[in-house]
Design a protein around this motif. Structure first.
Motif, short mmCIF file in Angstrom:
data_model
loop_
_atom_site.label_atom_id
_atom_site.label_comp_id
_atom_site.label_asym_id
_atom_site.label_seq_id
_atom_site.Cartn_x
_atom_site.Cartn_y
_atom_site.Cartn_z
N GLY A 9 70.50 54.40 8.09
CA GLY A 9 70.52 53.35 9.12
C GLY A 9 71.88 53.28 9.80
N ASP A 10 72.58 54.40 9.76
CA ASP A 10 73.94 54.45 10.27
C ASP A 10 73.98 54.64 11.79
N TRP A 11 72.85 54.47 12.42
CA TRP A 11 72.78 54.64 13.87
C TRP A 11 72.18 53.38 14.50
N GLN A 12 72.59 53.12 15.74
CA GLN A 12 72.04 51.97 16.46
C GLN A 12 71.07 52.41 17.55
N GLY A 13 71.09 53.72 17.80
CA GLY A 13 70.14 54.26 18.77
C GLY A 13 70.03 55.75 18.59
N LEU A 14 68.92 56.32 19.05
CA LEU A 14 68.71 57.76 18.94
C LEU A 14 68.10 58.30 20.22
#
Ligand code: FAD
Length: 339
Positions: free
Chosen positions: A205-210
């Motif tokens: 969950g280390d991303w806020q967008g992909l």
């Protein structure tokens, strides 16, 4: 005759145009078919949280636009989104070393356009269906057959497919030019959850967008990580143009299910909790088929149209598929009208 100018559409381009006119002391009236301003800078307020349905963020390159963004930040209606946005390459997620600064309307995307429309004369719930040119100026005919006018000029700031029927009777060549700019559709699904999803997401969950850009999914944003949002986890799942086109007439609930399943299958490590809300919104005219190169490179090409008779066209169609481009197009048309 009148010296007032009519603007059709209260999206970012129409509002940018109106702002220039207002600063130059030129009266203008804005006509918007929806219940509020914003256009593709739209947010939906749900009991469980708020989601951005259109643009998820924007960037700023042009000096004039950067200056404007600074003013919006001072007014508190725009904030930086320092979120980590990854790029999917097969099974791996890649994070660019120097991502651009990204901005969002705060506490939701539409806060920006609300702010811009604040002291403007905006008539909402008013769809303009045709234009008439009389000796005393331009007249607008709305969906209730009411006539508005006269105006010395008319600005059409709507997506090109919606501009064509307004322009065609008066300037067939300009209508054909408008027709040539296709606006691709986009389905946006959204899901709101009770708890944060961190533990269930790939890469911790280390991303806020992909940026997925493959299959059904184009972009995934952890909408709730944007500045000023409610703490409840919410995801926006934007579909690719090709997938949207193939599912254009499907029911929103089915589309939402498909996009959500595609997301869950690819980006979660265990079963997700049941979302409190799962739905979808269809943008029939989401993004124009034009390159966005005008923002970064040399700025010589004209990014709007203005005829001798006072018919103006602005919007992302004439410059690039981004908030910055739409704003610049409207701003430049405003300057041309004021001079
Ligand atoms: P619009 O916002 O479409 O405004 C036109 C207005 O005219 C609308 O309010 C409409 O209701 C109104 N209207 C239409 N016809 C009539 C009529 N006959 N009478 C009266 N009113 C009428 N940009 C980015 O920079 N970054 C992004 O990440 C990004 N993502 C996006 C994701 C999605 C799903 C979508 C849809 C767009 C995205 N964009 C993004 C693009 C950006 O949102 C647009 O380029 C920009 O908002 C366009 O502004 P506009 O003023 O040209 O048009």
């Amino acid at each position: 005759s009148s010296s007032s100018i009519a603007i059709i559409g209260a999206g970012i381009s129409g509002l940018a145009c109106a702002n220039v006119l207002k600063k130059r002391g030129i009266a203008c009236e804005i006509f918007e078919k929806s219940r509020g301003p914003g256009g593709r800078l739209a947010s939906r307020r749900l009991g469980e949280g708020t989601v951005d349905l259109g643009a998820q963020y924007f960037t700023a390159h042009d000096e004039r636009f950067c200056h404007e963004v600074t003013a919006w930040r001072s007014a508190g209606v725009v904030k930086a989104w320092p979120g980590r946005l990854g790029i999917c390459q097969g099974e791996t997620i890649h994070y660019p070393e120097a991502p651009p600064l990204r901005y969002c309307g705060a506490p939701r995307m539409s806060a920006l356009t609300r702010h811009l429309a604040q002291d403007m004369n905006v008539r909402v719930g008013c769809r303009i269906e045709s234009l008439e040119r009389q000796v005393n100026g331009w007249w607008l005919i709305d969906d209730k057959r009411q006539r508005q006018g006269p105006f010395s000029a008319v600005v059409i700031s709507v997506p090109t497919p919606q501009a064509v029927p307004l322009v065609a009777p008066h300037d067939p060549a300009l209508a054909r030019t408008s027709e040539a700019v296709v606006q691709h559709p986009t389905w946006t699904a959204y899901a709101v959850f009770d708890k944060p999803l961190d533990d269930s997401l790939v890469a911790g969950g280390d991303w806020q967008g992909l940026f997925v850009e493959e299959g059904p999914l184009d972009l995934v944003a952890r909408n709730s990580t944007k500045p000023g949002r409610e703490p409840r986890e919410s995801l926006t799942l934007l579909a690719t143009h090709a997938w949207t086109q193939a599912c254009l007439e499907e029911k929103p609930s089915r589309v939402a299910d498909w996009l959500y399943q595609a997301f869950a299958a690819r980006f979660t490590t265990r079963a997700l909790p049941e979302p409190l809300v799962l739905s979808a919104h269809r943008w029939r005219y989401a993004k124009p088929s034009v390159s966005t190169s005008k923002s970064s490179g040399e700025d010589t090409a004209q990014d709007f149209h203005l005829t001798d008779t006072g018919l103006g066209l602005c919007g992302d169609a004439w410059r690039g598929a981004r908030v910055e481009d739409a704003w610049l197009s409207g701003h430049h048309l405003g300057l041309a009208l004021a001079s």
